[in-house]
Design a protein around this motif. Structure first.
Motif, PDB file in Angstrom:
ATOM      1  N   VAL A 108     -13.724   0.590   8.840  1.00 49.16           N
ATOM      2  CA  VAL A 108     -12.850   0.125   7.755  1.00 49.16           C
ATOM      3  C   VAL A 108     -13.104   0.949   6.493  1.00 49.16           C
ATOM      4  N   ALA A 109     -14.376   1.183   6.187  1.00 46.50           N
ATOM      5  CA  ALA A 109     -14.712   1.975   4.998  1.00 46.50           C
ATOM      6  C   ALA A 109     -14.100   3.368   5.102  1.00 46.50           C
ATOM      7  N   ASP A 110     -14.217   3.988   6.284  1.00 42.31           N
ATOM      8  CA  ASP A 110     -13.640   5.329   6.480  1.00 42.31           C
ATOM      9  C   ASP A 110     -12.130   5.317   6.263  1.00 42.31           C
ATOM     10  N   LEU A 111     -11.485   4.249   6.749  1.00 44.66           N
ATOM     11  CA  LEU A 111     -10.022   4.180   6.623  1.00 44.66           C
ATOM     12  C   LEU A 111      -9.605   3.999   5.168  1.00 44.66           C
ATOM     13  N   ILE A 112     -10.264   3.071   4.442  1.00 42.84           N
ATOM     14  CA  ILE A 112      -9.792   2.794   3.077  1.00 42.84           C
ATOM     15  C   ILE A 112     -10.235   3.872   2.090  1.00 42.84           C
ATOM     16  N   LYS A 113     -11.196   4.703   2.478  1.00 44.48           N
ATOM     17  CA  LYS A 113     -11.625   5.800   1.617  1.00 44.48           C
ATOM     18  C   LYS A 113     -10.463   6.674   1.180  1.00 44.48           C
ATOM     19  N   ASP A 114      -9.568   6.948   2.106  1.00 47.55           N
ATOM     20  CA  ASP A 114      -8.480   7.877   1.805  1.00 47.55           C
ATOM     21  C   ASP A 114      -7.270   7.178   1.206  1.00 47.55           C
ATOM     22  N   LEU A 117      -5.182   3.116  -4.546  1.00 51.03           N
ATOM     23  CA  LEU A 117      -5.424   1.745  -4.967  1.00 51.03           C
ATOM     24  C   LEU A 117      -4.399   0.774  -4.371  1.00 51.03           C
ATOM     25  N   GLU A 118      -3.142   1.159  -4.475  1.00 45.36           N
ATOM     26  CA  GLU A 118      -2.069   0.291  -3.981  1.00 45.36           C
ATOM     27  C   GLU A 118      -2.144   0.132  -2.473  1.00 45.36           C
ATOM     28  N   GLU A 119      -2.480   1.220  -1.782  1.00 43.99           N
ATOM     29  CA  GLU A 119      -2.558   1.147  -0.318  1.00 43.99           C
ATOM     30  C   GLU A 119      -3.675   0.220   0.126  1.00 43.99           C
ATOM     31  N   VAL A 120      -4.806   0.253  -0.596  1.00 42.14           N
ATOM     32  CA  VAL A 120      -5.906  -0.660  -0.260  1.00 42.14           C
ATOM     33  C   VAL A 120      -5.439  -2.100  -0.425  1.00 42.14           C
ATOM     34  N   ARG A 121      -4.804  -2.367  -1.567  1.00 42.27           N
ATOM     35  CA  ARG A 121      -4.340  -3.743  -1.817  1.00 42.27           C
ATOM     36  C   ARG A 121      -3.366  -4.184  -0.740  1.00 42.27           C
ATOM     37  N   LEU A 124      -5.110  -4.799   2.764  1.00 44.07           N
ATOM     38  CA  LEU A 124      -5.969  -5.981   2.828  1.00 44.07           C
ATOM     39  C   LEU A 124      -5.302  -7.216   2.226  1.00 44.07           C
ATOM     40  N   ARG A 125      -4.031  -7.054   1.862  1.00 43.30           N
ATOM     41  CA  ARG A 125      -3.268  -8.137   1.224  1.00 43.30           C
ATOM     42  C   ARG A 125      -4.036  -8.744   0.060  1.00 43.30           C
ATOM     43  N   ILE A 126      -4.539  -7.869  -0.786  1.00 36.46           N
ATOM     44  CA  ILE A 126      -5.242  -8.336  -1.979  1.00 36.46           C
ATOM     45  C   ILE A 126      -4.296  -8.198  -3.158  1.00 36.46           C
ATOM     46  N   GLU A 127      -4.211  -9.245  -3.943  1.00 33.85           N
ATOM     47  CA  GLU A 127      -3.376  -9.145  -5.136  1.00 33.85           C
ATOM     48  C   GLU A 127      -4.197  -8.610  -6.289  1.00 33.85           C
ATOM     49  N   ASN A 128      -3.560  -7.808  -7.101  1.00 30.42           N
ATOM     50  CA  ASN A 128      -4.233  -7.344  -8.301  1.00 30.42           C
ATOM     51  C   ASN A 128      -4.268  -8.509  -9.289  1.00 30.42           C
TER      52      ASN A 128
ATOM     53  N   ALA B  31     -12.241   1.527  -5.221  1.00 33.74           N
ATOM     54  CA  ALA B  31     -12.577   0.193  -4.723  1.00 33.74           C
ATOM     55  C   ALA B  31     -12.796  -0.813  -5.847  1.00 33.74           C
ATOM     56  N   GLN B  32     -13.538  -0.402  -6.873  1.00 31.77           N
ATOM     57  CA  GLN B  32     -13.871  -1.380  -7.912  1.00 31.77           C
ATOM     58  C   GLN B  32     -12.653  -1.781  -8.747  1.00 31.77           C
ATOM     59  N   LYS B  33     -11.563  -1.020  -8.610  1.00 32.86           N
ATOM     60  CA  LYS B  33     -10.384  -1.357  -9.399  1.00 32.86           C
ATOM     61  C   LYS B  33      -9.399  -2.230  -8.629  1.00 32.86           C
ATOM     62  N   VAL B  34      -9.717  -2.514  -7.367  1.00 32.88           N
ATOM     63  CA  VAL B  34      -8.766  -3.240  -6.522  1.00 32.88           C
ATOM     64  C   VAL B  34      -8.520  -4.661  -7.041  1.00 32.88           C
ATOM     65  N   CYS B  35      -9.581  -5.392  -7.324  1.00 33.52           N
ATOM     66  CA  CYS B  35      -9.427  -6.763  -7.825  1.00 33.52           C
ATOM     67  C   CYS B  35     -10.757  -7.218  -8.421  1.00 33.52           C
TER      68      CYS B  35
END
Lengths: 146, 214
Positions: A108-114, A117-121, A124-128, B31-35
């Protein structure tokens, strides 16, 4: 002598059988077996049946110990979807299977590295949840541009 | 698989494990800016026990230096393993080493604050403590009358700390004040040249003992 079998139950009440000598790679199960023989069904209330099937597949592998590192890497690589990997990591945490947990988290870390910010959110369905003031404070704190 | 699952509800062990593996640059940049939840995780010192910055070509040297310093700051003395790639220089190594001194001195300050509540007289000459340690001493030692901070050059008196010192302590000797006149210091320059001289001699000890008994 016939090999002893344990039964694991997923949160959607599906039952999975696994030989005890393979199941005890999970520290959680090993401790249960030590304590009371774990004769009855072992419930896993946070693990769904799809994920538990994967875990069972992993525990049933027939690898020589020296090939194990490569195997677990390949195993998680083949399941490169982030939601699957996160479920797998949680199951590995509950069952205390360190190698599988670390490999899933690494993937997962390898995938989200690239990701941006928006793609990570999105992945992972994380809201800002930051307010505009917080956003500004963070921008000020991290003035890396020289 | 539930498509609508909120992944922030995952056990924190899983999230911590993932972020620990994301790496210095990506944590600081992304990462630290995500939420807010991730920002909190990314500030925990144990996330920074291993700092590996060996092969990124994405950022300028200056930026990598700044990131590395930030990472070392966040480890708050819990650094176990650090890998610095070709961007490293003497100044960065000095920074890492100083940070380590500062952290152990701050820990000493915190210990003093937590344990020596009756302390009235404290000399910390040439100490590497920062405001963190000073704050702990002010919080814990309410009876402090004299505080000597000469040559403790990392004290910055940020955030109203100087005002607080002046209000709380009768006699504050600042980091930049001259050393002469201190009864416990014999030529500070010589001490710096030869660390063995740092050991306190018998005369010094007996004098200290006398000062406690009278």
């Amino acid at each position: 002598m016939s090999k002893k079998t344990l039964t694991l139950m997923s949160k959607d009440k599906q039952l999975f059988n696994i030989e005890e000598h393979l199941a005890v790679q999970s520290v959680t199960i090993r401790n249960m077996v030590k304590e009371d023989g774990a004769s009855s069904v072992i419930p896993l209330p946070r693990v769904d049946s799809e994920t538990l099937a994967l875990v069972i597949e992993y525990l049933n592998r027939q690898q020589a110990p020296e090939e194990d590192e490569d195997y677990v890497k390949k195993f998680v690589d083949e399941r490169g979807e982030i939601p699957t990997l996160l479920e797998l990591a949680q199951a590995a945490l509950d069952l205390d299977i360190k190698k599988l947990m670390d490999a899933a988290c690494m993937k997962v870390a390898d995938l989200i590295k690239d990701f941006t910010l928006e793609e990570v959110r999105e992945a992972l369905r994380i809201e800002n949840d930051r307010t505009p003031e917080e956003e500004k404070a963070i921008r000020d704190e991290f003035q890396w541009a020289f | 698989m539930q498509p609508t699952r909120n992944w922030l509800e995952l056990p924190s062990d899983v999230m911590d494990n993932i972020l620990f593996r994301v790496g210095v640059c990506d944590i600081l940049e992304n990462a630290q800016k995500v939420c807010t939840a991730w920002r909190k995780i990314c500030k925990v010192p144990t996330m920074w026990t291993v700092i590996c910055m060996d092969y990124s070509y994405e950022y300028s040297v200056d930026k990598k230096l700044a990131m590395c310093k930030q990472a070392v700051d966040r480890s708050q003395g819990q650094l176990i393993d650090i890998t610095i790639g070709d961007f490293g220089n003497y100044e960065l190594l000095q920074y890492v080493a100083d940070r380590d001194y500062k952290d152990s001195c701050d820990k000493m300050g915190i210990l003093i604050g937590e344990n020596l509540h009756e302390l009235e007289h404290l000399e910390l000459i040439g100490n590497n403590m920062t405001d963190i340690g000073l704050q702990a001493i002010l919080d814990g030692c309410c009876h402090l009358k004299l505080l000597d901070l000469r040559m403790s050059s990392f004290i910055e008196f940020e955030g109203g700390l100087e005002k607080r010192c002046l209000e709380q302590i009768e006699c504050l000797i600042r980091p930049d004040e001259a050393l002469k006149g201190s009864q416990y210091i014999y030529g500070y320059d010589d001490l710096l040249d030869d660390p063995e001289d740092y050991e306190f001699d018998d005369e010094w000890l007996s004098r200290l003992e006398r000062s406690f008994t009278t």
